[in-house]
Design a protein around this motif. Sequence first.
Motif, short mmCIF file in Angstrom:
data_model
loop_
_atom_site.label_atom_id
_atom_site.label_comp_id
_atom_site.label_asym_id
_atom_site.label_seq_id
_atom_site.Cartn_x
_atom_site.Cartn_y
_atom_site.Cartn_z
N PHE A 197 -0.68 0.53 6.32
CA PHE A 197 -0.86 -0.81 5.75
C PHE A 197 -0.21 -1.84 6.67
O PHE A 197 0.89 -1.65 7.17
CB PHE A 197 -0.24 -0.90 4.36
CG PHE A 197 -1.09 -0.27 3.31
CD1 PHE A 197 -2.10 -0.99 2.71
CD2 PHE A 197 -0.91 1.06 2.94
CE1 PHE A 197 -2.90 -0.42 1.74
CE2 PHE A 197 -1.71 1.64 1.97
CZ PHE A 197 -2.71 0.90 1.37
N LYS A 207 5.57 -10.81 0.26
CA LYS A 207 4.82 -9.78 1.01
C LYS A 207 3.41 -9.57 0.49
O LYS A 207 3.16 -9.67 -0.72
CB LYS A 207 5.54 -8.43 0.90
CG LYS A 207 6.76 -8.30 1.78
CD LYS A 207 7.30 -6.87 1.64
CE LYS A 207 8.68 -6.76 2.25
NZ LYS A 207 9.33 -5.48 1.89
N TYR A 208 2.50 -9.28 1.41
CA TYR A 208 1.20 -8.74 1.02
C TYR A 208 0.74 -7.73 2.06
O TYR A 208 1.32 -7.64 3.14
CB TYR A 208 0.17 -9.86 0.81
CG TYR A 208 -0.19 -10.67 2.05
CD1 TYR A 208 0.54 -11.78 2.42
CD2 TYR A 208 -1.30 -10.33 2.82
CE1 TYR A 208 0.21 -12.53 3.54
CE2 TYR A 208 -1.65 -11.07 3.94
CZ TYR A 208 -0.90 -12.17 4.29
OH TYR A 208 -1.23 -12.90 5.40
N TYR A 209 -0.27 -6.94 1.72
CA TYR A 209 -0.67 -5.81 2.54
C TYR A 209 -2.18 -5.79 2.78
O TYR A 209 -2.96 -5.98 1.86
CB TYR A 209 -0.29 -4.49 1.84
CG TYR A 209 1.17 -4.40 1.50
CD1 TYR A 209 2.08 -3.85 2.39
CD2 TYR A 209 1.63 -4.87 0.28
CE1 TYR A 209 3.43 -3.78 2.08
CE2 TYR A 209 2.98 -4.80 -0.04
CZ TYR A 209 3.87 -4.25 0.86
OH TYR A 209 5.21 -4.18 0.54
N TRP A 210 -2.54 -5.52 4.03
CA TRP A 210 -3.95 -5.23 4.34
C TRP A 210 -4.09 -3.72 4.56
O TRP A 210 -3.32 -3.12 5.30
CB TRP A 210 -4.39 -5.94 5.64
CG TRP A 210 -4.58 -7.41 5.49
CD1 TRP A 210 -3.73 -8.40 5.92
CD2 TRP A 210 -5.70 -8.09 4.89
NE1 TRP A 210 -4.24 -9.63 5.61
CE2 TRP A 210 -5.45 -9.47 4.99
CE3 TRP A 210 -6.87 -7.66 4.28
CZ2 TRP A 210 -6.34 -10.44 4.50
CZ3 TRP A 210 -7.76 -8.62 3.78
CH2 TRP A 210 -7.49 -9.98 3.90
N LEU A 211 -5.10 -3.16 3.90
CA LEU A 211 -5.39 -1.75 4.10
C LEU A 211 -6.02 -1.53 5.47
O LEU A 211 -7.05 -2.11 5.80
CB LEU A 211 -6.35 -1.26 3.01
CG LEU A 211 -6.89 0.16 3.14
CD1 LEU A 211 -5.77 1.18 3.16
CD2 LEU A 211 -7.84 0.46 1.98
N VAL B 54 -9.75 -8.40 0.50
CA VAL B 54 -8.59 -9.23 0.15
C VAL B 54 -7.33 -8.38 0.32
O VAL B 54 -7.38 -7.16 0.21
CB VAL B 54 -8.65 -9.77 -1.31
CG1 VAL B 54 -9.81 -10.73 -1.48
CG2 VAL B 54 -8.75 -8.63 -2.30
N PRO B 55 -6.18 -9.04 0.59
CA PRO B 55 -4.95 -8.25 0.73
C PRO B 55 -4.42 -7.79 -0.62
O PRO B 55 -4.87 -8.27 -1.66
CB PRO B 55 -3.98 -9.22 1.41
CG PRO B 55 -4.50 -10.57 1.11
CD PRO B 55 -5.97 -10.46 0.87
N LEU B 56 -3.47 -6.86 -0.58
CA LEU B 56 -2.92 -6.28 -1.79
C LEU B 56 -1.51 -6.78 -2.05
O LEU B 56 -0.75 -7.01 -1.12
CB LEU B 56 -2.89 -4.75 -1.65
CG LEU B 56 -4.26 -4.09 -1.60
CD1 LEU B 56 -4.15 -2.67 -1.07
CD2 LEU B 56 -4.90 -4.10 -2.98
N ARG B 57 -1.18 -6.90 -3.32
CA ARG B 57 0.18 -7.25 -3.74
C ARG B 57 0.81 -6.04 -4.42
O ARG B 57 0.13 -5.27 -5.10
CB ARG B 57 0.15 -8.42 -4.73
CG ARG B 57 -0.42 -9.69 -4.17
CD ARG B 57 0.55 -10.36 -3.23
NE ARG B 57 0.05 -11.68 -2.83
CZ ARG B 57 0.82 -12.58 -2.20
NH1 ARG B 57 2.08 -12.30 -1.90
NH2 ARG B 57 0.32 -13.75 -1.86
#
Lengths: 258, 258
Positions: A197, A207-211, B54-57
């Motif tokens: 990620f 924080k945020y995450y890109w797969l 979209v990004p994940l939280r």
Amino acid sequence: METDEKIILVTNDDGITAPGIHALIDAVRPLGKVVVVAPDSPQSGKGHAITIGVPLRLNQVDQFEGIEAWQCSGTPVDCVKLARDKILHRKPDICVSGINHGANHSINIIYSGTMSAAMEAAIEGIPSIGFSYLDYSFAADFTLSKQVAYDVTKKLLESDVSPNTLFNVNIPVIADTLEFKGIKICRQANAKYVEAFDERRDPHGKKYYWLTGEFKNMDPGEDTDVWALENNYASLVPVQFDLTHYRMKEEMEKTWKL
Amino acid sequence: METDEKIILVTNDDGITAPGIHALIDAVRPLGKVVVVAPDSPQSGKGHAITIGVPLRLNQVDQFEGIEAWQCSGTPVDCVKLARDKILHRKPDICVSGINHGANHSINIIYSGTMSAAMEAAIEGIPSIGFSYLDYSFAADFTLSKQVAYDVTKKLLESDVSPNTLFNVNIPVIADTLEFKGIKICRQANAKYVEAFDERRDPHGKKYYWLTGEFKNMDPGEDTDVWALENNYASLVPVQFDLTHYRMKEEMEKTWKL
């Protein structure tokens, strides 16, 4: 329309505006009456999702290469269900999905909206094929993919197979089409994605995450779809939706006390 | 924490506030250290969807029965991927998903977020079980389900099985628990849904559709999950994610010219 003309349902997961679906329509159009029902937005990675919590919209698209075409607000699986129940009012003779922009070989089948649409059709008793081209670009050259899509669709239409038949077809990227070796019947390679990620912070510091992930083929077999594609074949994997692990079931029945 | 304590990842598809996930935590808590990573909203019917566009939280939940718990903005499959990569930084010893409010037997496995989370874990080499209780009510009595979840999870933790092991466990609704006949190892019943979209008009006169459908079991076998559940057993189906239809592959290799 001749009475024995085949009805061909075309769908995809990249959405109705993707070049791949137009390539697929071109490819199968000589084989019957094409009806298109596809998502109105990209639906990659939607797997076998269905829409439960919100209602669905379905709108006819004008001037779509002179064929009947509908765009749907839902997932690829919703498209197949709506096509059967609200547009065709009968089972089409075949359902083709794609041509996907990007690979759906090996474990990708589990995540793929393209293949889930095809699987939904097969569950409903409609022979079905998902097509995917290993080039992600929207400017990709679909010449070889179209030839493969025509050949496999024609073969399936002419064959006497179970209505629950489902194929996963992937087409390799080959610079010189003279090097194309043909269509190879394969098994699904044992492969997976290793996640990594991409962690970022938004303008508010949260924080945020890109797969993201790296594809890893763990299968040395020369009978797999991954091997075939690496060796200039198109891969054709016959697919089932009975997920029972029969070998393990037998073992457990002998050894497990529950 | 003892060094040999097992790490148990708990997730679901009904969301972190659903009673079913609390029942599952209660059930497996005696078996190791529980870490919860679950969707922050209901994700039923999401199948094996992943979040790409979209990004994940990911946010930690305070005061969650005294255990480490995180809520994620994505799908059940995203939860498993994030848990492995960003929370645990290692594979858990087991992943349990559920307890789902409603059946995931037979063809439901294809659409189920509960089972897709478990499948994702198994793909990553984490033995995994999805649990579903045939009562949709959020006020359902999970006593029997908790006992089954404890028994199967304990058995799997103590067993020497492949890390890719995946089970689909469904628990019947039984008025008198004395009538419960135990856990039966089964195959996936051949069943499907017959769609009947509910067509309505919005206040502007435009059509919209709700997905509805009637479950249809076409399988007379007494070795299926549907049969077991109708006869007061909990069903346990060992599940695979190699979807190759090997019998058809063999037939095609003999008879298809491509």
